[in-house]
Write a protein that holds these residues in place. Structure first.
Motif, PDB file in Angstrom:
ATOM      1  N   GLN A 187     -14.992  27.075   4.380  1.00 40.48           N
ATOM      2  CA  GLN A 187     -15.740  25.827   4.505  1.00 40.48           C
ATOM      3  C   GLN A 187     -15.496  24.921   3.302  1.00 40.48           C
ATOM      4  O   GLN A 187     -15.435  23.704   3.437  1.00 40.48           O
ATOM      5  CB  GLN A 187     -17.234  26.121   4.667  1.00 40.48           C
ATOM      6  N   LEU A 188     -15.347  25.503   2.122  1.00 42.53           N
ATOM      7  CA  LEU A 188     -15.095  24.705   0.920  1.00 42.53           C
ATOM      8  C   LEU A 188     -13.691  24.102   0.910  1.00 42.53           C
ATOM      9  O   LEU A 188     -13.441  23.129   0.187  1.00 42.53           O
ATOM     10  CB  LEU A 188     -15.323  25.554  -0.326  1.00 42.53           C
ATOM     11  N   LEU A 189     -12.773  24.650   1.727  1.00 40.14           N
ATOM     12  CA  LEU A 189     -11.415  24.115   1.776  1.00 40.14           C
ATOM     13  C   LEU A 189     -11.351  22.708   2.368  1.00 40.14           C
ATOM     14  O   LEU A 189     -10.349  22.012   2.196  1.00 40.14           O
ATOM     15  CB  LEU A 189     -10.498  25.042   2.578  1.00 40.14           C
ATOM     16  N   VAL A 190     -12.391  22.275   3.052  1.00 34.12           N
ATOM     17  CA  VAL A 190     -12.369  20.913   3.601  1.00 34.12           C
ATOM     18  C   VAL A 190     -12.351  19.867   2.494  1.00 34.12           C
ATOM     19  O   VAL A 190     -11.959  18.726   2.740  1.00 34.12           O
ATOM     20  CB  VAL A 190     -13.552  20.654   4.568  1.00 34.12           C
ATOM     21  N   PHE A 191     -12.756  20.227   1.282  1.00 34.65           N
ATOM     22  CA  PHE A 191     -12.774  19.294   0.163  1.00 34.65           C
ATOM     23  C   PHE A 191     -11.466  19.284  -0.621  1.00 34.65           C
ATOM     24  O   PHE A 191     -11.299  18.467  -1.515  1.00 34.65           O
ATOM     25  CB  PHE A 191     -13.938  19.624  -0.780  1.00 34.65           C
ATOM     26  N   VAL A 192     -10.545  20.196  -0.302  1.00 33.76           N
ATOM     27  CA  VAL A 192      -9.273  20.271  -1.018  1.00 33.76           C
ATOM     28  C   VAL A 192      -8.313  19.240  -0.430  1.00 33.76           C
ATOM     29  O   VAL A 192      -8.040  19.266   0.776  1.00 33.76           O
ATOM     30  CB  VAL A 192      -8.673  21.692  -0.912  1.00 33.76           C
ATOM     31  N   PRO A 193      -7.801  18.326  -1.261  1.00 32.24           N
ATOM     32  CA  PRO A 193      -6.852  17.324  -0.743  1.00 32.24           C
ATOM     33  C   PRO A 193      -5.591  18.005  -0.198  1.00 32.24           C
ATOM     34  O   PRO A 193      -5.071  18.940  -0.776  1.00 32.24           O
ATOM     35  CB  PRO A 193      -6.520  16.472  -1.970  1.00 32.24           C
ATOM     36  N   GLY A 194      -5.134  17.529   0.943  1.00 32.90           N
ATOM     37  CA  GLY A 194      -3.945  18.105   1.578  1.00 32.90           C
ATOM     38  C   GLY A 194      -4.276  19.189   2.586  1.00 32.90           C
ATOM     39  O   GLY A 194      -3.491  19.468   3.477  1.00 32.90           O
ATOM     40  N   ILE A 195      -5.432  19.822   2.436  1.00 32.83           N
ATOM     41  CA  ILE A 195      -5.860  20.854   3.390  1.00 32.83           C
ATOM     42  C   ILE A 195      -6.970  20.317   4.272  1.00 32.83           C
ATOM     43  O   ILE A 195      -6.960  20.479   5.485  1.00 32.83           O
ATOM     44  CB  ILE A 195      -6.304  22.139   2.660  1.00 32.83           C
ATOM     45  N   GLY A 196      -7.954  19.648   3.654  1.00 28.61           N
ATOM     46  CA  GLY A 196      -9.044  19.055   4.410  1.00 28.61           C
ATOM     47  C   GLY A 196      -8.573  17.829   5.176  1.00 28.61           C
ATOM     48  O   GLY A 196      -7.851  16.992   4.641  1.00 28.61           O
ATOM     49  N   VAL A 197      -8.965  17.740   6.442  1.00 29.33           N
ATOM     50  CA  VAL A 197      -8.540  16.641   7.307  1.00 29.33           C
ATOM     51  C   VAL A 197      -9.759  15.794   7.645  1.00 29.33           C
ATOM     52  O   VAL A 197     -10.798  16.323   8.048  1.00 29.33           O
ATOM     53  CB  VAL A 197      -7.891  17.187   8.598  1.00 29.33           C
ATOM     54  N   GLU A 198      -9.601  14.473   7.484  1.00 24.48           N
ATOM     55  CA  GLU A 198     -10.692  13.558   7.804  1.00 24.48           C
ATOM     56  C   GLU A 198     -10.444  12.959   9.180  1.00 24.48           C
ATOM     57  O   GLU A 198      -9.339  12.532   9.500  1.00 24.48           O
ATOM     58  CB  GLU A 198     -10.776  12.449   6.760  1.00 24.48           C
ATOM     59  N   ASN A 199     -11.494  12.934  10.000  1.00 23.91           N
ATOM     60  CA  ASN A 199     -11.401  12.374  11.345  1.00 23.91           C
ATOM     61  C   ASN A 199     -12.655  11.556  11.615  1.00 23.91           C
ATOM     62  O   ASN A 199     -13.760  12.111  11.613  1.00 23.91           O
ATOM     63  CB  ASN A 199     -11.246  13.493  12.372  1.00 23.91           C
ATOM     64  N   ASP A 200     -12.509  10.255  11.849  1.00 25.98           N
ATOM     65  CA  ASP A 200     -13.621   9.351  12.118  1.00 25.98           C
ATOM     66  C   ASP A 200     -14.679   9.394  11.022  1.00 25.98           C
ATOM     67  O   ASP A 200     -15.880   9.386  11.285  1.00 25.98           O
ATOM     68  CB  ASP A 200     -14.271   9.660  13.472  1.00 25.98           C
TER      69      ASP A 200
END
Length: 170
Positions: A110-123
């Motif tokens: 769950q903390l990996l969503v904050f890592v740039p390049g791994i976390g993907v932003e959608n809407d």
């Protein structure tokens, strides 16, 4: 019923009357009524969910056609249901041992969503991760890990659950 007899000691028989018993252990053991109730409810909810996905997406024409989304979800259901039944046959000791590591691993995912390049932003939401060419939503793993961990905590405190503070505080 077949009865196995041992041959005489001096008999010229290559098989000396040895018999083997094969047991499949818990694999084909009878299941409880609670298990049947939970399993049938799960199957009905899965079917109902697939019908709702079909209802919500069949009017839209996507790249996979009008039934592409429900077919993809159906594949996950066809894979997930047998896996669910196999995992339900594992001993309770396994689930008790894996509760804490599963919670820690799911929290790290769950903390990996904050890592740039791994976390993907959608809407505007950053709740997906992109690993090995696959997009995953780690909150789904966290839901399972939390359910397993809460079950473990309640199992350990089962003798104390008659006191209200031990029921509400965990």
């Amino acid at each position: 019923m077949t009865q196995v007899t041992r041959p005489e000691a001096g008999a010229d028989n290559p098989s000396r009357g040895l018999a083997a018993r094969v047991t499949l252990g818990r694999v084909f053991a009878p299941v409880s009524t609670e298990f049947v109730l939970i399993a049938s409810t799960t199957l009905l909810l899965t079917i109902f969910g697939l019908v709702m996905v079909l209802s919500a997406t069949s009017a839209t024409e996507g790249s996979d056609g009008p039934y592409g989304v429900v077919m993809r979800q159906g594949v996950f259901a066809v894979i997930g249901i047998p896996v669910m039944f196999l995992l339900s046959r594992l001993p309770v000791l396994f689930w008790k041992r894996i509760a804490w590591p599963a919670l820690i691993l799911a929290t790290m995912l769950q903390l990996l969503v904050f890592v740039p390049g791994i976390g993907v932003e959608n809407d505007g939401n950053r709740n997906w991760i992109h690993i090995a060419g696959q997009n995953l939503q780690p909150s789904e793993f966290l839901k399972l890990a939390l359910a397993l961990w809460i079950g473990y905590v309640l199992y350990r405190k089962q003798t104390l659950l008659t006191q209200w503070k031990h029921v509400f505080i965990p």
